[in-house]
Motif scaffolding. Sequence first.
Motif, mmCIF file in Angstrom:
data_model
loop_
_atom_site.group_PDB
_atom_site.id
_atom_site.type_symbol
_atom_site.label_atom_id
_atom_site.label_comp_id
_atom_site.label_asym_id
_atom_site.label_seq_id
_atom_site.Cartn_x
_atom_site.Cartn_y
_atom_site.Cartn_z
ATOM 1 N N TYR A 130 43.373 45.462 43.100
ATOM 2 C CA TYR A 130 42.597 45.276 44.365
ATOM 3 C C TYR A 130 41.327 44.515 44.210
ATOM 4 O O TYR A 130 40.783 43.574 44.979
ATOM 5 N N LYS A 131 40.387 45.012 43.158
ATOM 6 C CA LYS A 131 39.160 44.570 43.128
ATOM 7 C C LYS A 131 38.988 42.971 42.747
ATOM 8 O O LYS A 131 38.411 42.197 43.370
ATOM 9 N N HIS A 132 39.960 42.776 41.757
ATOM 10 C CA HIS A 132 40.281 41.317 41.311
ATOM 11 C C HIS A 132 40.796 40.173 42.117
ATOM 12 O O HIS A 132 40.669 39.156 42.175
ATOM 13 N N ILE A 133 41.642 40.754 42.942
ATOM 14 C CA ILE A 133 42.157 39.750 43.960
ATOM 15 C C ILE A 133 41.670 39.735 45.302
ATOM 16 O O ILE A 133 41.925 38.804 46.182
ATOM 17 N N ALA A 134 40.876 40.474 45.582
ATOM 18 C CA ALA A 134 40.327 40.668 47.229
ATOM 19 C C ALA A 134 38.977 41.399 47.170
ATOM 20 O O ALA A 134 38.361 41.535 48.402
ATOM 21 N N ASP A 135 38.331 41.739 46.000
ATOM 22 C CA ASP A 135 36.924 42.449 46.014
ATOM 23 C C ASP A 135 37.012 43.634 46.956
ATOM 24 O O ASP A 135 36.121 43.808 47.888
ATOM 25 N N TYR A 136 38.063 44.360 46.809
ATOM 26 C CA TYR A 136 38.100 45.703 47.593
ATOM 27 C C TYR A 136 38.088 45.312 49.125
ATOM 28 O O TYR A 136 37.807 46.003 50.055
ATOM 29 N N GLY A 137 38.833 44.301 49.431
ATOM 30 C CA GLY A 137 38.811 43.741 50.764
ATOM 31 C C GLY A 137 37.824 43.046 51.569
ATOM 32 O O GLY A 137 37.650 42.647 52.691
#
Length: 372
Positions: free
Chosen positions: A269-276
């Motif tokens: 989640y962090k690497h593909i969306a910076d936690y939203g």
Amino acid sequence: MINFNNDVDFSHAHFHGIQTSITHVQFNGTKTNFSHAKFDTESVSFLMTHFNGTNVDFSYTKFHGSEASFNSTKFHAQKINFAHSVFLSDKILFYEASFMGEINFGHVQFNNFTSFGDAIIDKNAEIEFNSDLSKVSFYNVKIGTNMKFGLYTKWNKQNKIYDEIRLEENDSNGLRLIAGIISQYQGLRDNYEYNFNYEDAGKFFIRESEVLRNYEDPNPFENKTTFSNKLKSAFSKSKKIEEKKSEEEILKIKKKSRFHRYVSIPFVYKHIADYGESYKKPLGILIIIFTYTMLSSAVLQHVENNLDILDAFAYGTSRALGAFVPYLDVADTTDKPWDYAVKAIALPLTGLSFIALKRRFERKYRNTVLGN
């Protein structure tokens, strides 16, 4: 306790020697002035001193030596001014200090570790920081909307607070719980959102999520022998493995296992969306996958079936659309494993992009409606 009920003026004073101790003193006069003073002593202490009255001025004051301590000091005057002060001491401590009234820390130089740990800020106080806070700790401080961080406020890279840097450097002295670091990030995030600084608020949210992903709180009530220690005890030659951890070891903040840090949903989640917080990352991945699907299908048709380049690209585009959109099959072909994989990936990535865009539109709406 010594009481000064009249005005006190130490402006431009120069303090020498080993130690300057102004402890357990109560300043009740209308004005207490230490502006432009120089403390060249090894240590300076205002321990449990009370600053009352109307105006307390420490502007342009310089502190040298190993320690400048305002521990348990009560700043209860109507106006307290530290503007342009320079703290060159190795440690600057405002531990358990309490603040009321208007407090100005504008353009202050905190050159070394500075702690406001467990400081109490009255709900009616107005405290302003407009300085480099890259070495300042607000551990266990309730960061409310009455704290203002001005345009010249500077944090570490990606808004990482100093307490997290200390953890990374294995210096957890005084950091009893991860919750104390998390609460700082939550308070700063809420504070910056309240003041419509959404970019920095998002960075604090990312840092908060990173701490939760990487560290775990010690459990002082858990004092059991772990399964791994039992195995060590069974196969150890000496068989003298201690069954109980020392209190220091129990209370030590530790990193989570590599599996939790690098093979987990939060890591992805962090690497593909910076936690939203980022819509560009998932959107970029979607574009890359779409482009790859389109080009690979077009080239394959051009080489194997000798299709014209334009027809091949038209086929590749329709194939990519069919792979991306569930239940849509615009290409007259049977789905292959790659198509199913793309459909499975595209839906969550699209959702992540919409989540980030939704946050941005909500913030923009709040800024437009409430900011005016």
